[in-house]
Scaffold this motif. Structure first.
Motif, short mmCIF file in Angstrom:
data_model
loop_
_atom_site.label_atom_id
_atom_site.label_comp_id
_atom_site.label_asym_id
_atom_site.label_seq_id
_atom_site.Cartn_x
_atom_site.Cartn_y
_atom_site.Cartn_z
N ASP A 18 0.84 -1.18 -0.01
CA ASP A 18 0.02 0.01 0.09
C ASP A 18 0.94 1.10 0.01
O ASP A 18 1.88 1.14 0.69
N PRO A 19 0.65 2.18 -0.90
CA PRO A 19 1.45 3.49 -0.80
C PRO A 19 1.12 4.10 0.73
O PRO A 19 0.23 4.06 1.46
N PRO A 20 2.20 5.00 0.91
CA PRO A 20 2.23 5.55 2.36
C PRO A 20 1.16 6.45 2.37
O PRO A 20 0.91 7.21 1.60
N LEU A 21 0.84 6.73 3.66
CA LEU A 21 -0.23 7.64 4.06
C LEU A 21 0.29 9.09 4.00
O LEU A 21 -0.14 10.17 3.93
N ALA A 22 1.71 9.26 4.13
CA ALA A 22 2.49 10.42 4.33
C ALA A 22 3.80 10.13 3.62
O ALA A 22 4.66 9.11 4.23
N ALA A 23 4.26 10.85 2.89
CA ALA A 23 5.57 10.79 2.15
C ALA A 23 5.78 11.96 1.33
O ALA A 23 4.88 12.76 1.02
N ASP A 24 6.84 12.30 0.92
CA ASP A 24 7.25 13.33 -0.05
C ASP A 24 6.62 12.94 -1.37
O ASP A 24 5.90 11.81 -1.82
N GLU A 25 6.43 13.95 -2.14
CA GLU A 25 5.74 13.81 -3.48
C GLU A 25 6.19 12.61 -4.57
O GLU A 25 5.49 11.91 -4.97
N VAL A 26 7.42 12.77 -4.56
CA VAL A 26 7.77 11.61 -5.38
C VAL A 26 7.80 10.43 -4.71
O VAL A 26 7.18 9.38 -5.57
N ASP A 34 3.45 1.79 -8.55
CA ASP A 34 3.96 0.64 -8.15
C ASP A 34 2.53 -0.14 -7.70
O ASP A 34 2.93 -1.38 -8.17
N PHE A 35 1.80 0.35 -6.98
CA PHE A 35 0.85 -0.40 -6.36
C PHE A 35 -0.05 -0.84 -7.56
O PHE A 35 -0.53 -2.00 -7.52
N TYR A 36 -0.31 0.01 -8.37
CA TYR A 36 -1.19 -0.32 -9.52
C TYR A 36 -0.47 -1.07 -10.57
O TYR A 36 -1.22 -2.09 -11.17
N ARG A 37 0.77 -1.19 -10.91
CA ARG A 37 1.35 -2.29 -11.59
C ARG A 37 1.31 -3.31 -10.98
O ARG A 37 1.09 -4.58 -11.89
N ALA A 38 1.70 -3.53 -9.74
CA ALA A 38 1.42 -4.80 -9.04
C ALA A 38 -0.15 -5.47 -9.24
O ALA A 38 -0.39 -6.60 -9.37
N THR A 39 -1.08 -4.58 -9.12
CA THR A 39 -2.47 -4.81 -9.32
C THR A 39 -2.61 -5.64 -10.56
O THR A 39 -3.34 -6.66 -10.47
N ILE A 40 -2.25 -5.04 -11.57
CA ILE A 40 -2.54 -5.42 -13.03
C ILE A 40 -1.72 -6.73 -13.00
O ILE A 40 -2.25 -8.04 -13.54
N ARG A 41 -0.63 -7.01 -12.41
CA ARG A 41 0.28 -8.44 -12.60
C ARG A 41 -0.49 -9.51 -11.60
O ARG A 41 -0.71 -10.45 -12.17
#
Length: 188
Positions: A18-26, A34-41
């Motif tokens: 899961d993407p972090p709830l707080a992080a820098d923009e990049v 990456d999360f959605y690439r993994a979802t497609i796979r």
């Protein structure tokens, strides 16, 4: 790409973080891509060539076509547009005027293994490019902006990353429906 017997896809399900709830923009943007690439796979894992080629009418969309399309999208946005490179194979020889949906249509004769290799290779190439350029900031402009109708102005790395989140999340929703229609699998 070669046609192969009806064997399960070699697209290994990868851990999906899961993407972090707080992080820098990049970090945030790359985490969502990456999360959605993994979802497609995950949606394509373990399917046979026949299953990957099966549409859910009335749509003609298939998971095979989606994998190839997303490999193309990776190459176009990160390598061709952002870096100014020539298209990678097989995109470098496609007659897009003859078939605007060549990526989707030609995937119907590709083996699961060749689709996995193409997709994984495109993702790896995009990640290498991102690692090289992200230090220059999200406001850096693409080298080749032409060819993307409706965006007559500047296109930045930030826009590309947001677009990739949109592209992958939209197709992940399609993949959810296709996979459930194929074998009843949900929550992948």
């Amino acid at each position: 790409m070669s046609t192969a017997p009806d064997t399960p896809a070699e697209i290994a399900p990868i851990p999906r973080t899961d993407p972090p709830l707080a992080a820098d923009e990049v970090t945030m943007l790359r985490s969502f891509v990456d999360f959605y690439r993994a979802t497609i796979r995950r949606q394509c894992a373990g399917l046979t060539a026949e299953q990957l080629r099966t549409p859910h009418p009335p749509s003609t969309m298939t998971l095979a076509g989606m994998l190839k399309h997303l490999a193309y999208v990776e190459d176009v946005w990160f390598s061709v547009r952002l870096r100014g490179n020539d298209p990678a194979p097989p995109w470098d020889t496609v007659d897009w005027d003859a078939d605007r949906d060549w990526d989707w249509n030609s995937a119907l004769t590709d083996s699961p293994e060749s689709l996995a290799t193409l997709f994984d290779g495109a993702v790896a190439a995009s990640e290498r490019i991102l690692d090289e350029v992200v230090g220059q900031g999200l406001d850096q402009e693409v080298v080749r902006p032409a060819g993307h109708a409706g965006h007559g102005g500047r296109i930045t790395l930030r826009w590309i990353l947001v677009h990739m989140v949109e592209e992958y999340s939209r197709h992940a929703g399609h993949a959810d429906l296709l996979r459930e229609a194929l074998d009843g699998a949900t929550d992948l």
